[in-house]
Design a protein around this motif. Structure first.
Motif, PDB file in Angstrom:
ATOM      1  N   GLY A  72      -1.644  -3.375  15.592  1.00 35.38           N
ATOM      2  CA  GLY A  72      -0.561  -2.772  16.353  1.00 35.38           C
ATOM      3  C   GLY A  72       0.435  -2.062  15.454  1.00 35.38           C
ATOM      4  N   THR A  73       1.402  -1.425  16.071  1.00 38.58           N
ATOM      5  CA  THR A  73       2.455  -0.741  15.321  1.00 38.58           C
ATOM      6  C   THR A  73       3.660  -1.669  15.186  1.00 38.58           C
ATOM      7  OG1 THR A  73       3.353   0.234  17.344  1.00 38.58           O
ATOM      8  CG2 THR A  73       1.729   1.528  16.135  1.00 38.58           C
ATOM      9  N   ALA A  74       4.554  -1.359  14.280  1.00 44.24           N
ATOM     10  CA  ALA A  74       5.751  -2.173  14.052  1.00 44.24           C
ATOM     11  C   ALA A  74       6.555  -2.296  15.345  1.00 44.24           C
ATOM     12  CB  ALA A  74       6.599  -1.549  12.958  1.00 44.24           C
ATOM     13  N   GLY A  75       6.968  -3.502  15.647  1.00 40.77           N
ATOM     14  CA  GLY A  75       7.776  -3.739  16.843  1.00 40.77           C
ATOM     15  C   GLY A  75       6.995  -3.814  18.131  1.00 40.77           C
TER      16      GLY A  75
END
Length: 79
Positions: free
Chosen positions: A34-37
């Motif tokens: 996934g991406t950050a956050g």
């Protein structure tokens, strides 16, 4: 095939900051792809080509922890 992140090696309920800890207690974790956050539901059924099954013992511990968090949450709001 439909899978749940709670059973995947690429998923973690542990994070490196306080927001991820709070999200974990609500049933959300972090996917290593996934991406950050970005948080993923641990139990929402989904299709994922990167799914790798964890050992049954690890999955059971994750599910038990999530169940405990849910029970504690319900106990607090039902007072």
């Amino acid at each position: 095939m439909s899978v749940q992140c709670v059973a995947c090696k690429n998923f973690s309920l542990r994070g490196d900051n306080r927001s991820s800890i709070g999200m974990a207690s609500q049933g959300y974790g972090i996917c290593s792809f996934g991406t950050a956050g970005q948080f993923q539901s641990a139990i929402f059924p989904r299709h994922c080509a990167k799914f790798v099954q964890v050992d049954a013992e690890i999955e059971a511990k994750r599910v038990a922890w999530l169940d405990k968090q849910k029970a504690e949450f319900l106990k607090r709001i039902m007072k």
